[in-house]
Motif scaffolding. Structure first.
Motif, short mmCIF file in Angstrom:
data_model
loop_
_atom_site.label_atom_id
_atom_site.label_comp_id
_atom_site.label_asym_id
_atom_site.label_seq_id
_atom_site.Cartn_x
_atom_site.Cartn_y
_atom_site.Cartn_z
N ASP A 93 32.17 14.94 57.06
CA ASP A 93 31.72 13.58 57.29
C ASP A 93 32.58 12.84 58.31
N ILE A 94 33.67 13.47 58.77
CA ILE A 94 34.47 12.91 59.85
C ILE A 94 34.57 13.96 60.96
N THR A 95 34.20 13.57 62.17
CA THR A 95 34.31 14.45 63.31
C THR A 95 35.39 13.93 64.25
N LEU A 96 36.36 14.77 64.56
CA LEU A 96 37.43 14.42 65.48
C LEU A 96 37.25 15.17 66.79
N LYS A 97 37.48 14.49 67.89
CA LYS A 97 37.35 15.10 69.21
C LYS A 97 38.74 15.52 69.72
N ALA A 98 38.88 16.80 69.98
CA ALA A 98 40.13 17.34 70.53
C ALA A 98 39.86 17.78 71.97
N ASN B 19 38.23 22.48 53.98
CA ASN B 19 37.05 21.84 53.39
C ASN B 19 37.37 20.45 52.83
N VAL B 20 37.95 19.62 53.70
CA VAL B 20 38.33 18.27 53.27
C VAL B 20 37.48 17.18 53.94
N GLY B 21 36.38 17.62 54.55
CA GLY B 21 35.49 16.64 55.17
C GLY B 21 35.85 16.27 56.58
N VAL B 22 36.54 17.16 57.30
CA VAL B 22 36.92 16.90 58.69
C VAL B 22 36.46 18.07 59.56
N ASP B 23 35.76 17.75 60.62
CA ASP B 23 35.33 18.74 61.61
C ASP B 23 35.98 18.38 62.94
N ILE B 24 36.77 19.29 63.51
CA ILE B 24 37.42 19.05 64.80
C ILE B 24 36.65 19.81 65.88
N LYS B 25 36.08 19.08 66.81
CA LYS B 25 35.36 19.69 67.93
C LYS B 25 36.29 19.74 69.13
N VAL B 26 36.46 20.93 69.70
CA VAL B 26 37.42 21.13 70.78
C VAL B 26 36.69 21.17 72.12
N TYR B 27 37.19 20.40 73.07
CA TYR B 27 36.64 20.34 74.42
C TYR B 27 37.72 20.81 75.40
N PRO B 28 37.74 22.10 75.75
CA PRO B 28 38.77 22.62 76.66
C PRO B 28 38.41 22.38 78.12
N GLY B 29 39.33 22.77 79.00
CA GLY B 29 39.03 22.78 80.43
C GLY B 29 38.73 21.43 81.04
N MET C 267 43.32 8.93 74.55
CA MET C 267 43.74 8.96 73.16
C MET C 267 44.17 7.57 72.69
N ILE C 268 44.88 6.86 73.54
CA ILE C 268 45.31 5.50 73.20
C ILE C 268 44.10 4.59 72.98
N LYS C 269 43.06 4.78 73.79
CA LYS C 269 41.87 3.94 73.71
C LYS C 269 40.90 4.38 72.62
N GLY C 270 41.16 5.52 71.98
CA GLY C 270 40.28 5.99 70.92
C GLY C 270 39.10 6.81 71.39
N GLN C 271 39.10 7.21 72.68
CA GLN C 271 38.00 8.04 73.19
C GLN C 271 38.13 9.48 72.72
N ILE C 272 39.34 9.94 72.49
CA ILE C 272 39.59 11.25 71.89
C ILE C 272 40.61 11.06 70.77
N ASP C 273 40.69 12.04 69.89
CA ASP C 273 41.57 11.93 68.73
C ASP C 273 42.80 12.83 68.83
N ILE C 274 42.62 14.01 69.43
CA ILE C 274 43.68 15.02 69.47
C ILE C 274 43.72 15.61 70.88
N PRO D 286 53.20 19.20 73.62
CA PRO D 286 52.86 19.18 72.20
C PRO D 286 51.38 18.97 71.95
N VAL D 287 50.97 19.20 70.70
CA VAL D 287 49.66 18.77 70.24
C VAL D 287 49.86 17.37 69.64
N LEU D 288 49.11 16.42 70.14
CA LEU D 288 49.26 15.02 69.76
C LEU D 288 47.99 14.50 69.09
#
Length: 333
Positions: free
Chosen positions: A26-31, A58-68, A81-88, A240-242
């Motif tokens: 139910d939560i999608t994070l953009k990496a 299985n804690v209700g978080v889906d991380i979608k990765v956008y490489p390149g 990331m500061i503006k909230g356009q991406i999460d990770i 790092p991963v932030l």
């Protein structure tokens, strides 16, 4: 006649399962990051590993990765990331030194000597100061990562400062750029995913970048001589991963734990792989018939003398707390 009670029970079970699946993510994070995906780049693999491990929790978080840099340009990951356009993001921290000049210390010539030294740096007062700046900006570190790097040239091998005179050099950051300029080179400022084209078109004659980027961006197709890290590496960069603190704080305790557990696993994976990147660098460039050299300690010290008169001095004079940061880093043995 079919049993209506049985049919109703099956339907109810199906509905419950569907509802459960919907709630499971139910939560999608953009990496987002700039590095190639699906080609063995260890930085992409760190982020992909975090996404996989969190999904398994299985804690209700889906991380979608956008490489390149497919979602956000390489140099804009921090602001996004500061503006909230991406999460990770997996991010070369020095890229944000325009906003936070202290980050320039994480790509400082000769400051980190080797992979074991980098591990000790992670737990030092130096890194505590760096992470305070990161946290104060609204970002948290999920996983530490240091990469060694190299020099590569289309023209001549680069071993001593005199070898850089007259070259157009793409530098990964301001502190290295100062050192190159101090050695007589002119500076080309572009992100690592644009270096291949710059070398191909003659915009740049040489570059410094991480071992991983030399391979994943196929720079062996453009350069004729590689100065590999060896025992006297000048180039180490903190990548790092932030995660956005705002995004992290929205998660419940189970979700936070899943992300931190996954990030710890990714950090351990990277620590084991980071030295292998240097070996893979040498193997890839040998296969491409590129000449490979390494610096002696005496040659590396000549570069440090140039850096001491340029990068270190400017950083100490112009960056708030800059002198203290360099002193703290140099105290890590």
């Amino acid at each position: 006649m079919k049993n209506p009670i049985r049919i109703g029970a099956v339907a109810a079970a199906a509905l419950l399962l569907t509802t459960g699946l919907a709630q499971a993510a139910d939560i999608t994070l953009k990496a987002s990051h700039q590095f190639p995906g699906g080609k063995g780049d260890v930085r992409d693999e760190m982020v992909q590993m975090i996404a996989r491990e969190v999904a398994k929790a299985n804690v209700g978080v889906d991380i979608k990765v956008y490489p390149g840099a497919s979602l956000v340009k390489a140099s804009e990951q921090w602001n996004a990331m500061i503006k909230g356009q991406i999460d990770i993001t997996s991010f070369p921290l020095d890229y944000a030194s325009g906003q936070h000049p202290q980050f320039g210390a994480t790509l400082m010539p000769g400051l980190v000597k080797n992979h074991d030294h980098a591990k000790r740096i992670n737990n030092s007062p130096f890194m505590q100061d760096i992470k305070k700046v990161i946290n104060d900006a609204g970002v948290i570190v999920l996983a530490d990562a240091w990469l060694a790097g190299a020099f590569g040239s289309k023209k001549n091998c680069i071993l001593e400062p005199d070898d850089a005179k007259g070259l157009k050099v793409r530098s990964a950051g301001a502190t290295f750029a100062e050192m190159w300029a101090g050695a007589g080179a002119s500076i080309i400022s572009i992100p690592s995913n644009e270096v291949y084209n710059a070398l191909q078109t003659g915009v740049a004659d040489a570059t410094d970048t991480s071992s991983g980027s030399f391979v994943s961006f196929r720079l062996y197709e453009q350069i004729t001589c590689l100065t590999a890290p060896g025992d006297n590496a000048l180039w180490f960069m903190y990548e790092p991963v932030l995660m956005s603190k705002r995004s992290f704080d929205k998660l419940n305790d189970a979700q936070k734990k899943a992300i931190m557990d996954a990030s710890k696993k990714a950090e351990e994976f990277f620590a084991a792989e980071s030295k292998k990147l240097d070996d893979e660098l040498v193997a890839a460039f040998k296969k491409a018939n590129v000449k490979i050299v390494t610096m002696t300690e005496e040659q590396a010290n000549k570069w440090r003398e140039v850096a001491n008169k340029s990068s270190y001095r400017t950083f100490a004079d112009k960056v708030p707390g800059g002198k203290e940061l360099i002193v703290k880093a140099l105290q890590v043995r």
